[in-house]
Write a protein that holds these residues in place. Structure first.
Motif, PDB file in Angstrom:
ATOM      1  N   GLU A  83       0.815  -1.216   0.000  1.00 62.08           N
ATOM      2  CA  GLU A  83       0.000   0.000   0.000  1.00 62.08           C
ATOM      3  C   GLU A  83       0.849   1.266   0.000  1.00 62.08           C
ATOM      4  O   GLU A  83       0.545   2.230  -0.695  1.00 62.08           O
ATOM      5  CB  GLU A  83      -0.944   0.005   1.211  1.00 62.08           C
ATOM      6  N   TYR A  84       1.929   1.283   0.754  1.00 61.61           N
ATOM      7  CA  TYR A  84       2.713   2.508   0.884  1.00 61.61           C
ATOM      8  C   TYR A  84       3.492   2.859  -0.383  1.00 61.61           C
ATOM      9  O   TYR A  84       4.041   3.953  -0.499  1.00 61.61           O
ATOM     10  CB  TYR A  84       3.656   2.425   2.095  1.00 61.61           C
ATOM     11  N   LEU A  85       3.527   1.925  -1.348  1.00 55.44           N
ATOM     12  CA  LEU A  85       4.237   2.172  -2.603  1.00 55.44           C
ATOM     13  C   LEU A  85       3.299   2.306  -3.799  1.00 55.44           C
ATOM     14  O   LEU A  85       3.762   2.514  -4.927  1.00 55.44           O
ATOM     15  CB  LEU A  85       5.219   1.024  -2.886  1.00 55.44           C
ATOM     16  N   ARG A  86       1.988   2.235  -3.584  1.00 54.51           N
ATOM     17  CA  ARG A  86       1.062   2.132  -4.709  1.00 54.51           C
ATOM     18  C   ARG A  86       0.909   3.430  -5.504  1.00 54.51           C
ATOM     19  O   ARG A  86       0.387   3.414  -6.611  1.00 54.51           O
ATOM     20  CB  ARG A  86      -0.306   1.629  -4.233  1.00 54.51           C
ATOM     21  N   ASP A  87       1.353   4.546  -4.984  1.00 55.30           N
ATOM     22  CA  ASP A  87       1.294   5.815  -5.720  1.00 55.30           C
ATOM     23  C   ASP A  87       2.692   6.287  -6.117  1.00 55.30           C
ATOM     24  O   ASP A  87       2.912   7.472  -6.358  1.00 55.30           O
ATOM     25  CB  ASP A  87       0.592   6.889  -4.877  1.00 55.30           C
ATOM     26  N   SER A  88       3.628   5.351  -6.181  1.00 52.00           N
ATOM     27  CA  SER A  88       5.020   5.703  -6.478  1.00 52.00           C
ATOM     28  C   SER A  88       5.493   4.977  -7.724  1.00 52.00           C
ATOM     29  O   SER A  88       4.932   3.957  -8.132  1.00 52.00           O
ATOM     30  CB  SER A  88       5.932   5.298  -5.308  1.00 52.00           C
ATOM     31  N   ASP A  89       6.553   5.518  -8.348  1.00 51.75           N
ATOM     32  CA  ASP A  89       7.244   4.761  -9.390  1.00 51.75           C
ATOM     33  C   ASP A  89       7.971   3.594  -8.733  1.00 51.75           C
ATOM     34  O   ASP A  89       8.507   3.734  -7.625  1.00 51.75           O
ATOM     35  CB  ASP A  89       8.253   5.643 -10.121  1.00 51.75           C
ATOM     36  N   LEU A  90       7.999   2.452  -9.402  1.00 47.48           N
ATOM     37  CA  LEU A  90       8.583   1.264  -8.791  1.00 47.48           C
ATOM     38  C   LEU A  90       9.201   0.388  -9.867  1.00 47.48           C
ATOM     39  O   LEU A  90       8.590   0.122 -10.901  1.00 47.48           O
ATOM     40  CB  LEU A  90       7.499   0.466  -8.042  1.00 47.48           C
ATOM     41  N   PHE A  91      10.424  -0.052  -9.648  1.00 44.13           N
ATOM     42  CA  PHE A  91      11.054  -1.039 -10.517  1.00 44.13           C
ATOM     43  C   PHE A  91      10.762  -2.431  -9.968  1.00 44.13           C
ATOM     44  O   PHE A  91      10.839  -2.654  -8.755  1.00 44.13           O
ATOM     45  CB  PHE A  91      12.566  -0.818 -10.598  1.00 44.13           C
ATOM     46  N   MET A  92      10.414  -3.357 -10.859  1.00 42.28           N
ATOM     47  CA  MET A  92      10.174  -4.739 -10.459  1.00 42.28           C
ATOM     48  C   MET A  92      11.089  -5.657 -11.258  1.00 42.28           C
ATOM     49  O   MET A  92      11.174  -5.561 -12.488  1.00 42.28           O
ATOM     50  CB  MET A  92       8.717  -5.126 -10.714  1.00 42.28           C
ATOM     51  N   HIS A  93      11.778  -6.547 -10.532  1.00 45.02           N
ATOM     52  CA  HIS A  93      12.678  -7.491 -11.189  1.00 45.02           C
ATOM     53  C   HIS A  93      12.933  -8.645 -10.229  1.00 45.02           C
ATOM     54  O   HIS A  93      13.266  -8.428  -9.060  1.00 45.02           O
ATOM     55  CB  HIS A  93      13.998  -6.802 -11.552  1.00 45.02           C
ATOM     56  N   GLY A  94      12.745  -9.859 -10.705  1.00 45.40           N
ATOM     57  CA  GLY A  94      13.001 -10.994  -9.831  1.00 45.40           C
ATOM     58  C   GLY A  94      12.639 -12.315 -10.473  1.00 45.40           C
ATOM     59  O   GLY A  94      12.353 -12.403 -11.671  1.00 45.40           O
ATOM     60  N   LEU A  95      12.666 -13.372  -9.664  1.00 40.69           N
ATOM     61  CA  LEU A  95      12.339 -14.723 -10.106  1.00 40.69           C
ATOM     62  C   LEU A  95      11.186 -15.268  -9.277  1.00 40.69           C
ATOM     63  O   LEU A  95      11.161 -15.112  -8.047  1.00 40.69           O
ATOM     64  CB  LEU A  95      13.543 -15.660  -9.945  1.00 40.69           C
ATOM     65  N   GLN A  96      10.234 -15.894  -9.961  1.00 41.81           N
ATOM     66  CA  GLN A  96       9.158 -16.645  -9.314  1.00 41.81           C
ATOM     67  C   GLN A  96       9.358 -18.108  -9.680  1.00 41.81           C
ATOM     68  O   GLN A  96       9.387 -18.462 -10.862  1.00 41.81           O
ATOM     69  CB  GLN A  96       7.790 -16.167  -9.792  1.00 41.81           C
ATOM     70  N   ILE A  97       9.475 -18.954  -8.670  1.00 44.46           N
ATOM     71  CA  ILE A  97       9.861 -20.356  -8.885  1.00 44.46           C
ATOM     72  C   ILE A  97       8.893 -21.276  -8.139  1.00 44.46           C
ATOM     73  O   ILE A  97       8.462 -20.974  -7.023  1.00 44.46           O
ATOM     74  CB  ILE A  97      11.300 -20.579  -8.383  1.00 44.46           C
ATOM     75  N   TRP A  98       8.554 -22.403  -8.779  1.00 43.37           N
ATOM     76  CA  TRP A  98       7.819 -23.462  -8.104  1.00 43.37           C
ATOM     77  C   TRP A  98       8.727 -24.677  -7.982  1.00 43.37           C
ATOM     78  O   TRP A  98       9.394 -25.079  -8.943  1.00 43.37           O
ATOM     79  CB  TRP A  98       6.586 -23.894  -8.885  1.00 43.37           C
ATOM     80  N   VAL A  99       8.705 -25.281  -6.800  1.00 40.21           N
ATOM     81  CA  VAL A  99       9.439 -26.523  -6.543  1.00 40.21           C
ATOM     82  C   VAL A  99       8.413 -27.589  -6.174  1.00 40.21           C
ATOM     83  O   VAL A  99       7.669 -27.424  -5.198  1.00 40.21           O
ATOM     84  CB  VAL A  99      10.463 -26.338  -5.408  1.00 40.21           C
ATOM     85  N   ALA A 100       8.345 -28.654  -6.955  1.00 41.57           N
ATOM     86  CA  ALA A 100       7.386 -29.721  -6.668  1.00 41.57           C
ATOM     87  C   ALA A 100       7.750 -30.415  -5.352  1.00 41.57           C
ATOM     88  O   ALA A 100       8.923 -30.532  -4.993  1.00 41.57           O
ATOM     89  CB  ALA A 100       7.365 -30.729  -7.817  1.00 41.57           C
ATOM     90  N   LEU A 101       6.725 -30.877  -4.654  1.00 40.22           N
ATOM     91  CA  LEU A 101       6.930 -31.587  -3.394  1.00 40.22           C
ATOM     92  C   LEU A 101       7.094 -33.083  -3.636  1.00 40.22           C
ATOM     93  O   LEU A 101       6.527 -33.636  -4.580  1.00 40.22           O
ATOM     94  CB  LEU A 101       5.734 -31.364  -2.471  1.00 40.22           C
ATOM     95  N   PRO A 102       7.857 -33.775  -2.773  1.00 41.37           N
ATOM     96  CA  PRO A 102       7.906 -35.239  -2.852  1.00 41.37           C
ATOM     97  C   PRO A 102       6.500 -35.812  -2.683  1.00 41.37           C
ATOM     98  O   PRO A 102       5.632 -35.195  -2.046  1.00 41.37           O
ATOM     99  CB  PRO A 102       8.802 -35.623  -1.678  1.00 41.37           C
TER     100      PRO A 102
END
Length: 291
Positions: free
Chosen positions: A107-126
């Motif tokens: 919420e505190y960043l929703r009216d600001s310029d923002l850079f987004m960069h990263g990884l979203q990863i799924w790891v299957a469970l045994p």
């Protein structure tokens, strides 16, 4: 002779109001060790009228690993967690038999310029963990093992490798390693890896087997124990993998399982909206209609 068995290029994918580079799954390689899904988010600049908003959605049979390079995401879920993830920290959510979560600009960043960069990863469970109770862990940047060897900086984001163990509470034998080099260096670390391995080039390039490879590619190794390459100056790569499971994994939308019936049950449960709600976040992503 090259140890690269397969090259996977990023492909554009839409995750709602945000475009990502999809790396896994790939038609010729559905998983690398227990890693079943990898998205590269950004880098992108969001202005004051734009926000990162992934509405509430369900998961079963996997753990999610969120790792940011820039930006900030507020995670909320149906087991009561509300945690802001910042660059270098790890959000590790284990869905088990079922969880719902949302990922939004705080919420505190929703009216600001923002850079987004990263990884979203799924790891299957045994298989024996696929129906476990859902869990959530947040590991701060300062808790992630980090060390340097000359001009090369290492981080063990998750799992066990290189004589170290990450505090991320994984459920199978795996590794995810960040490597940054200030100068050209030849690295030989295969004798400290195991199972299957992939190398993702985030920035810069590497040389291996007489070939040079650039950004936004995963190189899947024929044999992780032969992992040797030359990393160019000012490059960042991620090596990930581990022991593969003996059973096949099925993936349908946000659901992963070794049992198709569990996926069908999860789909019906989501369509009936009986997964549970995130307090104060009543919107949701409907199950996509297949054409």
């Amino acid at each position: 002779m090259s140890n690269v068995d397969l090259i996977i290029e990023e492909r554009a994918a839409d995750i709602g109001n945000f475009m990502v580079g999809r790396l896994l799954p790939f038609r010729k390689k559905r998983m690398v060790g227990p890693f079943i899904y990898i998205d590269h988010m950004g880098p992108v600049k969001l202005n004051e009228r734009q926000n990162f908003d992934v509405l509430p959605h369900p998961h079963i049979g996997l753990s999610t690993l969120t790792f940011l390079f820039e930006g900030s995401i507020m995670h909320r879920d149906t087991i009561g967690n509300e945690e802001e993830i910042k660059p270098g920290a790890v959000n590790w959510m284990t869905a088990g038999k079922g969880i719902v979560h949302s990922e939004r600009t705080p919420e505190y960043l929703r009216d600001s310029d923002l850079f987004m960069h990263g990884l979203q990863i799924w790891v299957a469970l045994p298989k024996d963990k696929e129906q476990m109770e859902p869990q959530f862990s947040h590991i701060e940047k300062s808790e992630i093992p980090a060390w340097s060897e000359g001009d090369v900086d290492f981080k063990l984001v998750a799992g066990e490798a290189l004589g170290r163990k990450s505090p991320v509470p994984v459920f199978s034998k795996l590794f995810m390693i960040e490597i940054k080099s200030k100068s050209e260096q030849t690295l030989k670390i295969g004798d400290q890896l195991y199972g299957e391995s992939g190398l993702y080039i985030l920035e810069g390039s590497i040389k291996e087997g007489g070939h040079e490879y650039g950004e936004k590619q995963i190189l899947v190794a024929k044999d992780s124990t032969l992992c040797e390459f030359t990393i160019s100056a000012n490059s960042t790569v991620y090596i990930f993998g581990g022991e593969p499971f003996p059973e096949k994994r099925y993936i349908d939308w946000n659901f992963v399982s070794s049992d198709k019936e569990l996926i069908e049950e999860a789909k019906k449960k989501w369509e009936d909206q009986s997964f549970g709600k995130i307090e104060g976040d009543e919107e949701y992503i409907p199950y996509p209609t297949r054409k």
